[in-house]
Each structure stands twice: as structure tokens, then as C-alpha cells.
Design an enzyme around this catalytic site. Structure first.
Site, PDB file in Angstrom:
ATOM      1  N   HIS A 265       0.830  -1.216   0.000  1.00 29.67           N
ATOM      2  CA  HIS A 265       0.000   0.000   0.000  1.00 29.67           C
ATOM      3  C   HIS A 265       0.863   1.264   0.000  1.00 29.67           C
ATOM      4  CE1 HIS A 265      -2.437   3.065   2.486  1.00 29.67           C
ATOM      5  NE2 HIS A 265      -2.856   3.139   1.251  1.00 29.67           N
TER       6      HIS A 265
ATOM      7  N   VAL B 155       5.707   2.729   1.765  1.00 32.63           N
ATOM      8  CA  VAL B 155       4.873   1.616   1.294  1.00 32.63           C
ATOM      9  C   VAL B 155       4.609   0.698   2.489  1.00 32.63           C
ATOM     10  CG1 VAL B 155       4.566  -0.274  -0.359  1.00 32.63           C
ATOM     11  CG2 VAL B 155       6.108   1.611  -0.914  1.00 32.63           C
ATOM     12  N   GLU B 156       3.346   0.420   2.771  1.00 31.79           N
ATOM     13  CA  GLU B 156       3.014  -0.524   3.835  1.00 31.79           C
ATOM     14  C   GLU B 156       2.893  -1.925   3.225  1.00 31.79           C
ATOM     15  OE1 GLU B 156       0.448   1.725   7.132  1.00 31.79           O
ATOM     16  OE2 GLU B 156      -0.472   1.857   5.153  1.00 31.79           O
ATOM     17  N   VAL B 157       3.776  -2.806   3.636  1.00 30.16           N
ATOM     18  CA  VAL B 157       3.728  -4.190   3.165  1.00 30.16           C
ATOM     19  C   VAL B 157       2.968  -5.004   4.209  1.00 30.16           C
ATOM     20  CG1 VAL B 157       5.106  -6.252   2.672  1.00 30.16           C
ATOM     21  CG2 VAL B 157       5.842  -4.009   1.802  1.00 30.16           C
TER      22      VAL B 157
ATOM     23  N   ALA C   5      -0.497   3.730   8.808  1.00 28.54           N
ATOM     24  CA  ALA C   5      -0.454   5.181   8.555  1.00 28.54           C
ATOM     25  C   ALA C   5      -1.850   5.804   8.589  1.00 28.54           C
ATOM     26  CB  ALA C   5       0.240   5.472   7.225  1.00 28.54           C
TER      27      ALA C   5
END
Lengths: 318, 318
Positions: free
Chosen positions: A141, A152-154, A191
Site C-alpha cells: 500500500h 509503502v506498507e507491506v 499510517a
């Protein structure tokens, strides 16, 4: 898994997909794009023309040939054999994504990661029809726009393999992104939850008449917001406690009772989304937003953002 | 009230008082300082030597004579007749402040504002012994360090006169500060409440094992934190809704249901300050903070901070 990624597929080329594609091109990758919406290729061309100078400001000069290294296709399935990473950016609709991921899972090479840009749906809800290897599917994301904002959220689902996670983290890092690992699927990931926390208190303070919407924004941009681009909540806390490894605990011990008092009061006056609170909030916000010079503001934001990003990468390299 | 402020009294010259004094000097004011702690004058000299180059980076070249325009006195009372503004920075102790403000109120000229830097105590709790004009007393709460961070929270008590409020706002603005008006005394005022909101959710996510402390900080500094130095929560929301005066409502309508879902989940998993949650949090944070290069980090923070402040003031003047 394949550690060499040369070709990326962009599935869905709206605002997020276009921005990802620009970054991939600037980083020298080949990009294969598919999107059923008419006129997407033309919109992408315009977006790319606009984004390229910003990417050059950020990354230094880029070979102009790279900007041409993309291809739009109607049917992605027969092309997936040559794709080393998939970044999906389709609509946030469970059924749609279930059917889409069934196809991607069926045709993608077994050694690649399939990442979804989804901000709302965790991957566990849309892998139900994947019959081959749902263990290489995860959320990647980005924060909008992905070609500029590093986060980036993995987010793996419980069945995602650790090698898929590490491949995705390494790939995003190789692009200059800053990936973080969200170990469990929680609503809003990280986030957006942190933003929701500050927003909820902001809405409460404005709707209770404690502060105007305009002053609320100033209180952030002239105060704590100035630090959060460099030091996150934890390091900021530690510096507030005198810095160093003990700073965090020192601050918690010294300020803990006061903070718990603030939290209790915030909880008591929690924004409740009632028509009454919403109408005060919206009226005050509307009055403020009517005074904003939007063009100047977004120009200023982009300029400061680029300076901060450059300054951060320079000081990191010192 | 007197609109011309030439001489300011600093009552209490610890970390906050020293920083205020530096700013006042850099802005051409005469500063009279009092502090009962031994060695304060020497400590202030060193602080000033250190802060001056940073102030020059921020403000441009300053007449060096201004740095000498201060005086330490043992007893401030007989000097208050020549003082045009008082900035108090004593300990956060109700009884101490009650006695101190009784004296300040007794000796200060009737046409000046008496501001307290208190971050915790609202002025209503320490004006009880003021027999003259408690209506010119208010909170002027800076963000640390005041010579660098523009925010000042101006918080009147119910009896503070509107002219005292407007005089304080105008004075802080004349120094290049960005004051906001907190209309009601609420615990933590505004900026500390907003920080507490984000911190509480951060502590919860880390103690639940959703994300590491290190990645939590990255999620802020590489994502939403990059924007909060320029666009506050309300304008950020409006831009997320497409920008313009309608952007805020558009976003609330589109994302409201999702946001309420996140809020409910956050509420359900609220950080409860139990020994159990605290110990997981502290352990993970300690592991992270042990890896931080503190000198490099604070250097980077100060450098980025100065660049952001300059970039913001430049783009404002465009």
C-alpha cells in the site's frame, strides 16, 4: 523467488497506478499496463509528462528513453509469463478483486510477488478464489502519490510466505521507497490509523469550539508537524525525554500521569459523528477553506516536500 | 494596552526561558532576566552563543550588539515599571505560580500582558492571589525550542480581557511566531493533545505487535509526516477529497464509514497503560533506540527544520 526484477505489470491505471508506473519507468524498469477504462493511455501520457520533471528533480537526470519503456495491453493474462512483479491498483471491491486475483494467480509465474495497492481491503478477503499460490500475494500500500512519497506498507495475510514478504521489501527498497512491515492485518493498516487518530481529536476540538479549523492546522504545521517529517513519534518522545536510549522511558515516567489525564479528557469528548458535531465542524472548516489559495498551497507543499526529501537523503549520505 | 513593546521580562530562565530570551534579543528587544538558580547567567551566555548562528541562519544577519542587550537581576519587582511584556517560565507548580503571579500582578504596569509558558497548568489555577488585574494574564505556551519552532498557543482564562489576548497575539506575530488562539482551557491545550492522540495509537500498535517501533517511526516520517509540515490535518483532508472548499466534506462522505470502522477498532484496542502493554512497548522501543545515531539525527532534524522554515517563508513571500 526471482531477485531480478526487470518487468512490472500495472493492473489498473488510475491515479495510483499511473504514479507507480512513472516511478517504475524512472527506475529503468519495463512496464506493461492494463486498464479497461477508455482513454487511460492518453491520460497516462499526460500524467507522465507532468511527473517526469518532478522525478528528475528528485532523482537527478534520467535517460529519456526510459520514459518510453511501457506498453498498454487489453489482455494481461498472456503477457504474465514475462512479468517479474505485479502491482495491482483496481477498485476497492471484494468481488471484483476476488475474480481479478484468481486470474493473476492462474497466469503469473510461480516465482513472482503479486502486490495490491489496496488501502482498505486486506488481501485475506480477496484471495479466496486463488487456486495456485496465494502465498505470494500481499498488500503493498503506497502513500499518494507513490512516485513522490516514499512510504509503502507491506501487509502479508496469514498465509503469505516470508520469502514473498522479503522479496517485496527488497524490491520497494531498490526503488528508493521506504517500506514498512505491518505484521497483522488491522483495519486501516498503520499510517491511516495514525492519521485517523489525529483527525478525530482535531474534529473534536473544532466542533467543541476550542480552536478554529484554521488555527488547528497552524498548530500542526508550525509545531509538531515540523518535526514529524524527520523524527517519528517514538524518537520525538525520546528526544523530549532528554534523548538517547533511555529518553523514551524517562519521558513516559515523567509525563505519563499528565498524558493519561489528557487521554481521559480526549476520550470523554470523543468526536461522535453526530449531526450536531458534524455541522459545527463542517461550517467552521468551510469558512477556513474558502480563504485558502489552493494553487499556491499545493505548489508550496510540493516544493517543500521535494526539499525535505532531498535534504533527508543528503544528510543520510553525509 | 501598550502596543509598543521594547523591554521584556523573562521570569525563570531554564531551557524555555533561555530560548525565549534569545529570540527576543534577536528581534531587537531589551531583556531583563531573573532566575534564583545559581549559575544561570553563565549557562545563558553559553546557550546564546550556541543559538545565535541558528537564529542568523533563520533571520539573516543580526546586529551583534543586540546579543548583549540583556541584564540579569536578583529582584525583578522594582524593575517591572519599565517592562512592556512579561514571559514567565517557572516550575509547573500551582502554589509556586500562585505566589509568583501575586507579585507580578502587584508590580507590573497596568497596560502590559503577563504571559506564562506553562504547558500543563491553565492560568485559571494560579491567578487566585492576584488582587490587581488578573484579566491581563494568559498562557503563551511555546513549542520547544521557542527560538526555532514558530507555534505559540495563546490560552486565556475565562476572565482574560480580549485586549490582552489581541495584544499577545500581535506581539508574538511581530516576532515572526505563529500564535494560535485556544479559546477554552482544556487539558494539554491543542498541540499536546494532537500529539497524545497519535502517540496513543502508536503505543497500541507497537505493544500489540502490529508493527515494530522502528517501522512505526518510518511510517510517519516517510508518509503523513512529510505533509504535516506544510498542510495541517484539515487541508490535508480537503486535498484528499479533491481539494477546494468542498474537498473536506467530499472526503468525509466518501471515507466516513471506513474511518468510523478504523476508529472503533482503535478504540477497542486502546493502549491501556497496563504493565503488560508497557513492557512490550518499552522493550521494542529500547531495541530500536539502541540503533539510533543521536548526533546525526538531531543534526539532520535541525538542518531539515531550518530548510523547511526558510522554504515556507520564501514560498509565502512569492
Amino acid at each position: 523467488m526471482s531477485q531480478k526484477i526487470h518487468t512490472v505489470a500495472i493492473i489498473g491505471c488510475g491515479v495510483i497506478g499511473m504514479s507507480w508506473a512513472c516511478l517504475f519507468l524512472a527506475k529503468g524498469l519495463k512496464v506493461i499496463i492494463t486498464d479497461p477504462v477508455e482513454g487511460t493511455e492518453q491520460r497516462f501520457k499526460e500524467y507522465l509528462d507532468d511527473a517526469w520533471p518532478t522525478l528528475e528533480l528528485q532523482l537527478g537526470s534520467i535517460d529519456q528513453q526510459q520514459a518510453k519503456n511501457y506498453e498498454f495491453v487489453d489482455d494481461i493474462a498472456p503477457r504474465l509469463g514475462s512479468v517479474d512483479f505485479i502491482q495491482e491498483n483496481g477498485p476497492e471491491n471484494v468481488e471484483f478483486k476476488q475474480n481479478l486475483f484468481k486470474i493473476l494467480d492462474q497466469h503469473a509465474r510461480s516465482d513472482i510477488v503479486i502486490a495490491s495497492s489496496s488501502s482498505g481491503l486486506p488481501s485475506s478477503v480477496f484471495i479466496g478464489k486463488c487456486e495456485h499460490q496465494p502465498d505470494r500475494i500481499l498488500i503493498g500500500h503506497p502513500f499518494n502519490p507513490p512516485h513522490l512519497i516514499p512510504l509503502v506498507e507491506v501487509v502479508p495475510h496469514v498465509g503469505t510466505s516470508s520469502v514473498a514478504v522479503s522479496t517485496a521489501l527488497a524490491f520497494y527498497r531498490s526503488l528508493g521507497k521506504i517500506p514498512v512491515l505491518v505484521r497483522k492485518e488491522v483495519p486501516g493498516f498503520v499510517a491511516n490509523r495514525l492519521q485517523a487518530a489525529i483527525n478525530a481529536e482535531a474534529y473534536s476540538l473544532i466542533s467543541r469550539g476550542v480552536i478554529s479549523a484554521e488555527d488547528l492546522d497552524k498548530a500542526v504545521t508550525s509545531g509538531p508537524g515540523l518535526r514529524w517529517a524527520v523524527t517519528g513519534p517514538i524518537v520525538t518522545n525520546a528526544l523530549g525525554g532528554g534523548g538517547g536510549a533511555d529518553g523514551f522511558s524517562t519521558r513516559l515516567e515523567r509525563l505519563g500521569p499528565a498524558i493519561r489525564g489528557w487521554e481521559d479528557d480526549m476520550h470523554k469528548h470523543r468526536f461522535d459523528w453526530s449531526e450536531e458535531m458534524l455541522s459545527v465542524l463542517k461550517a467552521d472548516v468551510a469558512e477556513y477553506l474558502a480563504t485558502v489559495e489552493w494553487t499556491q498551497l499545493t505548489r508550496q507543499r510540493d516544493s517543500v516536500l521535494l526539499q525535505v526529501l532531498r535534504s533527508k537523503s543528503q544528510t543520510r549520505e553525509d
